[in-house]
Write a protein that holds these residues in place. Structure first.
Motif, PDB file in Angstrom:
ATOM      1  N   ILE A   1       0.838  -1.202   0.000  1.00 35.72           N
ATOM      2  CA  ILE A   1       0.000   0.000   0.000  1.00 35.72           C
ATOM      3  C   ILE A   1       0.876   1.258   0.000  1.00 35.72           C
ATOM      4  O   ILE A   1       0.539   2.260  -0.627  1.00 35.72           O
ATOM      5  N   ILE A   2       2.018   1.179   0.662  1.00 31.41           N
ATOM      6  CA  ILE A   2       2.907   2.343   0.678  1.00 31.41           C
ATOM      7  C   ILE A   2       3.510   2.589  -0.702  1.00 31.41           C
ATOM      8  O   ILE A   2       3.546   3.721  -1.182  1.00 31.41           O
ATOM      9  N   LYS A   3       3.941   1.516  -1.327  1.00 35.15           N
ATOM     10  CA  LYS A   3       4.457   1.640  -2.704  1.00 35.15           C
ATOM     11  C   LYS A   3       3.412   2.266  -3.620  1.00 35.15           C
ATOM     12  O   LYS A   3       3.708   3.167  -4.408  1.00 35.15           O
ATOM     13  N   GLU A   4       2.183   1.767  -3.497  1.00 36.15           N
ATOM     14  CA  GLU A   4       1.123   2.281  -4.354  1.00 36.15           C
ATOM     15  C   GLU A   4       0.850   3.761  -4.064  1.00 36.15           C
ATOM     16  O   GLU A   4       0.695   4.568  -4.977  1.00 36.15           O
ATOM     17  N   ALA A   5       0.831   4.094  -2.785  1.00 40.11           N
ATOM     18  CA  ALA A   5       0.582   5.489  -2.415  1.00 40.11           C
ATOM     19  C   ALA A   5       1.701   6.395  -2.911  1.00 40.11           C
ATOM     20  O   ALA A   5       1.455   7.506  -3.391  1.00 40.11           O
ATOM     21  N   GLU A   6       2.932   5.911  -2.830  1.00 41.70           N
ATOM     22  CA  GLU A   6       4.055   6.714  -3.336  1.00 41.70           C
ATOM     23  C   GLU A   6       3.927   6.923  -4.841  1.00 41.70           C
ATOM     24  O   GLU A   6       4.151   8.026  -5.348  1.00 41.70           O
ATOM     25  N   ALA A   7       3.535   5.863  -5.548  1.00 39.60           N
ATOM     26  CA  ALA A   7       3.388   5.968  -6.996  1.00 39.60           C
ATOM     27  C   ALA A   7       2.283   6.953  -7.369  1.00 39.60           C
ATOM     28  O   ALA A   7       2.443   7.793  -8.253  1.00 39.60           O
ATOM     29  N   VAL A   8       1.176   6.870  -6.661  1.00 39.37           N
ATOM     30  CA  VAL A   8       0.024   7.714  -6.992  1.00 39.37           C
ATOM     31  C   VAL A   8       0.258   9.173  -6.605  1.00 39.37           C
ATOM     32  O   VAL A   8      -0.141  10.092  -7.326  1.00 39.37           O
ATOM     33  N   SER A   9       0.917   9.381  -5.477  1.00 45.58           N
ATOM     34  CA  SER A   9       0.981  10.739  -4.917  1.00 45.58           C
ATOM     35  C   SER A   9       2.300  11.454  -5.179  1.00 45.58           C
ATOM     36  O   SER A   9       2.369  12.678  -5.089  1.00 45.58           O
TER      37      SER A   9
ATOM     38  N   HIS B   1       3.440  20.479   5.985  1.00 41.86           N
ATOM     39  CA  HIS B   1       2.301  20.128   6.833  1.00 41.86           C
ATOM     40  C   HIS B   1       0.952  20.118   6.135  1.00 41.86           C
ATOM     41  O   HIS B   1      -0.075  20.135   6.786  1.00 41.86           O
ATOM     42  N   LYS B   2       0.974  20.106   4.828  1.00 43.46           N
ATOM     43  CA  LYS B   2      -0.337  20.019   4.160  1.00 43.46           C
ATOM     44  C   LYS B   2      -0.897  18.606   4.248  1.00 43.46           C
ATOM     45  O   LYS B   2      -0.148  17.643   4.455  1.00 43.46           O
ATOM     46  N   VAL B   3      -2.198  18.515   4.141  1.00 44.81           N
ATOM     47  CA  VAL B   3      -2.899  17.224   4.179  1.00 44.81           C
ATOM     48  C   VAL B   3      -3.595  17.051   2.838  1.00 44.81           C
ATOM     49  O   VAL B   3      -4.279  17.955   2.375  1.00 44.81           O
ATOM     50  N   GLU B   4      -3.378  15.893   2.238  1.00 45.41           N
ATOM     51  CA  GLU B   4      -4.011  15.624   0.951  1.00 45.41           C
ATOM     52  C   GLU B   4      -4.724  14.283   0.986  1.00 45.41           C
ATOM     53  O   GLU B   4      -4.309  13.374   1.686  1.00 45.41           O
ATOM     54  N   ASP B   5      -5.756  14.180   0.171  1.00 48.84           N
ATOM     55  CA  ASP B   5      -6.425  12.894  -0.023  1.00 48.84           C
ATOM     56  C   ASP B   5      -5.777  12.174  -1.190  1.00 48.84           C
ATOM     57  O   ASP B   5      -5.402  12.808  -2.176  1.00 48.84           O
ATOM     58  N   ILE B   6      -5.670  10.863  -1.069  1.00 51.51           N
ATOM     59  CA  ILE B   6      -5.414  10.088  -2.280  1.00 51.51           C
ATOM     60  C   ILE B   6      -6.313   8.865  -2.266  1.00 51.51           C
ATOM     61  O   ILE B   6      -6.634   8.317  -1.210  1.00 51.51           O
ATOM     62  N   ILE B   7      -6.733   8.498  -3.439  1.00 44.67           N
ATOM     63  CA  ILE B   7      -7.694   7.403  -3.547  1.00 44.67           C
ATOM     64  C   ILE B   7      -6.974   6.160  -4.031  1.00 44.67           C
ATOM     65  O   ILE B   7      -6.394   6.146  -5.122  1.00 44.67           O
ATOM     66  N   ILE B   8      -6.995   5.167  -3.190  1.00 48.14           N
ATOM     67  CA  ILE B   8      -6.304   3.913  -3.426  1.00 48.14           C
ATOM     68  C   ILE B   8      -7.196   2.816  -2.868  1.00 48.14           C
ATOM     69  O   ILE B   8      -7.816   3.006  -1.825  1.00 48.14           O
ATOM     70  N   GLY B   9      -7.239   1.711  -3.548  1.00 50.74           N
ATOM     71  CA  GLY B   9      -8.026   0.595  -3.040  1.00 50.74           C
ATOM     72  C   GLY B   9      -7.447   0.073  -1.728  1.00 50.74           C
ATOM     73  O   GLY B   9      -6.234  -0.039  -1.587  1.00 50.74           O
ATOM     74  N   THR B  10      -8.317  -0.184  -0.758  1.00 54.78           N
ATOM     75  CA  THR B  10      -7.851  -0.685   0.528  1.00 54.78           C
ATOM     76  C   THR B  10      -8.348  -2.105   0.762  1.00 54.78           C
ATOM     77  O   THR B  10      -8.176  -2.660   1.841  1.00 54.78           O
ATOM     78  N   ASP B  11      -8.966  -2.665  -0.256  1.00 60.50           N
ATOM     79  CA  ASP B  11      -9.566  -3.994  -0.107  1.00 60.50           C
ATOM     80  C   ASP B  11      -8.543  -5.042   0.313  1.00 60.50           C
ATOM     81  O   ASP B  11      -8.793  -5.856   1.207  1.00 60.50           O
ATOM     82  N   LYS B  12      -7.377  -4.983  -0.319  1.00 56.54           N
ATOM     83  CA  LYS B  12      -6.397  -6.035  -0.050  1.00 56.54           C
ATOM     84  C   LYS B  12      -5.933  -6.030   1.395  1.00 56.54           C
ATOM     85  O   LYS B  12      -5.908  -7.064   2.060  1.00 56.54           O
ATOM     86  N   ILE B  13      -5.584  -4.827   1.879  1.00 53.41           N
ATOM     87  CA  ILE B  13      -5.063  -4.769   3.247  1.00 53.41           C
ATOM     88  C   ILE B  13      -6.168  -5.098   4.248  1.00 53.41           C
ATOM     89  O   ILE B  13      -5.924  -5.732   5.283  1.00 53.41           O
ATOM     90  N   ILE B  14      -7.397  -4.708   3.940  1.00 48.88           N
ATOM     91  CA  ILE B  14      -8.508  -5.013   4.844  1.00 48.88           C
ATOM     92  C   ILE B  14      -8.783  -6.512   4.866  1.00 48.88           C
ATOM     93  O   ILE B  14      -8.968  -7.105   5.939  1.00 48.88           O
ATOM     94  N   LYS B  15      -8.786  -7.108   3.701  1.00 48.09           N
ATOM     95  CA  LYS B  15      -8.966  -8.570   3.630  1.00 48.09           C
ATOM     96  C   LYS B  15      -7.891  -9.281   4.449  1.00 48.09           C
ATOM     97  O   LYS B  15      -8.168 -10.205   5.214  1.00 48.09           O
ATOM     98  N   GLU B  16      -6.668  -8.830   4.280  1.00 47.19           N
ATOM     99  CA  GLU B  16      -5.564  -9.477   4.985  1.00 47.19           C
ATOM    100  C   GLU B  16      -5.712  -9.279   6.497  1.00 47.19           C
ATOM    101  O   GLU B  16      -5.519 -10.216   7.277  1.00 47.19           O
ATOM    102  N   ALA B  17      -6.097  -8.073   6.890  1.00 41.70           N
ATOM    103  CA  ALA B  17      -6.265  -7.794   8.322  1.00 41.70           C
ATOM    104  C   ALA B  17      -7.400  -8.630   8.898  1.00 41.70           C
ATOM    105  O   ALA B  17      -7.304  -9.147  10.018  1.00 41.70           O
ATOM    106  N   GLU B  18      -8.457  -8.795   8.136  1.00 36.49           N
ATOM    107  CA  GLU B  18      -9.571  -9.627   8.614  1.00 36.49           C
ATOM    108  C   GLU B  18      -9.121 -11.068   8.789  1.00 36.49           C
ATOM    109  O   GLU B  18      -9.454 -11.718   9.778  1.00 36.49           O
ATOM    110  N   ALA B  19      -8.349 -11.538   7.828  1.00 32.18           N
ATOM    111  CA  ALA B  19      -7.878 -12.923   7.893  1.00 32.18           C
ATOM    112  C   ALA B  19      -6.958 -13.130   9.100  1.00 32.18           C
ATOM    113  O   ALA B  19      -7.087 -14.103   9.837  1.00 32.18           O
ATOM    114  N   VAL B  20      -6.074 -12.186   9.323  1.00 32.58           N
ATOM    115  CA  VAL B  20      -5.100 -12.334  10.402  1.00 32.58           C
ATOM    116  C   VAL B  20      -5.742 -12.171  11.779  1.00 32.58           C
ATOM    117  O   VAL B  20      -5.382 -12.855  12.734  1.00 32.58           O
TER     118      VAL B  20
END
Lengths: 136, 136
Positions: free
Chosen positions: A106-114, B94-113
């Motif tokens: 996810i960090i790699k992807e975020a670095e690539a996107v941002s 110190h700026k804050v930005e949004d970036i849109i990235i799929g989080t499905d994979k990490i969430i799936k993995e966290a649920e499994a673990v």
DNA sequence: GCCTTTAAGGAAAAAATTTATCTTTTAGCG
DNA sequence: CGCTAAAAGATAAATTTTTTCCTTAAAGGC
């Protein structure tokens, strides 16, 4: 295995009974709020000052012996700095747990996107823990 | 494209100049702290009360028109609720930005673990933004 | 082990942040 | 418009966090 005394010395902090207790509590419970720390501390040190808690937490956080974990819709908790990990918060019983999962992808992807060079990630997941799922 | 007036009405909030301004500021700047909101608001409403900011932020957060974003080692900022996304914080500017990235994979993995049923994720990444990288 | 230096602890006050209370004003709606 | 309920503004109160000041205790040299 490193002793608590060594841990304090490595962070250039004097070894005091109050600091040993704070670290012992965090080792035992994993994650505690300022209020938790104060209330537990009072049992062993009946006239500890709340300022002592704050001052120590701030110092230990500055030296990165501990770190603050900001919890959505709740108070911050503190934990001993260990290897990087995610936090799980149960909506039902409000416990906070660590889980260790690779965040490279996810960090790699975020670095690539941002285009950011990312130094650290803070990931908290909210849901229902296994025990609370069983209760419903 | 939805108007700000419609947005307030959908969340069962009366349409007041102060609320319109808060939403306009968040649309313009993306992420603002309580203090930011108050200081900017004062320019247009010189006798707005800080209580008005707090009350509105709390109400809008309760109705999920906006949401708090807790930033490591800094003050919370608020943003309009949009689709799920990650937050990037620049250590330098110190700026804050949004970036849109799929989080499905990490969430799936966290649920499994962990065995948790995960409802929501809060991901903030800290680093150096492209502009600040160029400056160094 | 004592002595000196320096930092830590405790108590209290101060500062900062957030919420509540009260009165006046205003939005929403017939 | 006129009525009602809610929001705004002003202020106080409550809560949280930091600072100050004084006393106590830890660390390191002798």
């Amino acid at each position: 295995m490193e002793t608590t005394i060594e841990l304090l010395k490595e962070h250039a902090l004097k070894v005091t009974p109050q600091r040993l207790k704070i670290i012992a509590m965090l080792n035992e419970y994993g994650h505690l709020s300022i209020e938790d720390l104060y209330r537990l501390m009072l049992k062993e040190f009946p006239n500890v000052s709340l300022a002592t808690i704050y001052k120590n937490i701030n110092q230990m956080a500055q030296t990165r012996l501990i770190q603050e974990v900001k919890i959505p819709d709740s108070k911050s908790v503190y934990e001993i700095v260990k290897e990087p990990h995610l936090h799980m918060v149960c909506d039902r019983c409000h416990k906070v747990e660590d889980i260790i999962i690779g965040t490279d992808k996810i960090i790699k992807e975020a670095e690539a996107v941002s285009g950011y060079r990312i130094e650290e990630s803070f990931i908290t997941l909210r849901g229902i823990c296994p025990a609370c799922q069983a209760d419903s």
